[in-house]
Design a protein around this motif. Sequence first.
Motif, short mmCIF file in Angstrom:
data_model
loop_
_atom_site.label_atom_id
_atom_site.label_comp_id
_atom_site.label_asym_id
_atom_site.label_seq_id
_atom_site.Cartn_x
_atom_site.Cartn_y
_atom_site.Cartn_z
N LYS A 1 0.73 -1.18 -0.08
CA LYS A 1 0.02 0.04 0.09
C LYS A 1 0.90 1.29 -0.04
N ARG B 1 1.32 -3.66 10.75
CA ARG B 1 0.04 -3.25 11.60
C ARG B 1 -0.13 -1.81 11.46
N GLU C 1 -1.18 -0.44 7.95
CA GLU C 1 -2.58 -0.87 7.45
C GLU C 1 -3.47 0.42 8.06
#
Length: 102
Positions: free
Chosen positions: A3, A44, A47
Motif C-alpha cells: 500500500k 500493522r 494498515e
Amino acid sequence: MVKKLGRKEQQIMDFLHERVFDPILASGEASESLKRGIRYTKMRMEERDAPGMVKYYWSAIVGTEPSINFAALMRNEGFARFEEAIDEFRMRFDDTFLRAKP
C-alpha cells in the motif's frame, strides 16, 4: 501488493524508522524475536491512516501486557523503545498535524 502511504502516514513511518525500527532491523545483534516484533508492528501501522497510526503508537506505550513485554525485550537488547521517542512524537504528530490538509 504494498500500500502506498499518504504524506502524513509516510512522515510518521519515517520518524519511527529513524528512531525505533531501523536500528533494530539493521542490527546483527538484535534477536530474531525482536526483529519479528518490529516487522509485525510496521505491518500493522502501515494498515492504518495517520490518526490510526498515532493511536497505535499510543497503544504500544500504555502498558498492556504484550507492550510491556516487548518494551522490556527492546530495553534488554539495548535498543531505544517507543517510550524514548514519546516527547518528540507527541510534538510532531499532534492534533494540528492530523487536522492539516494532506
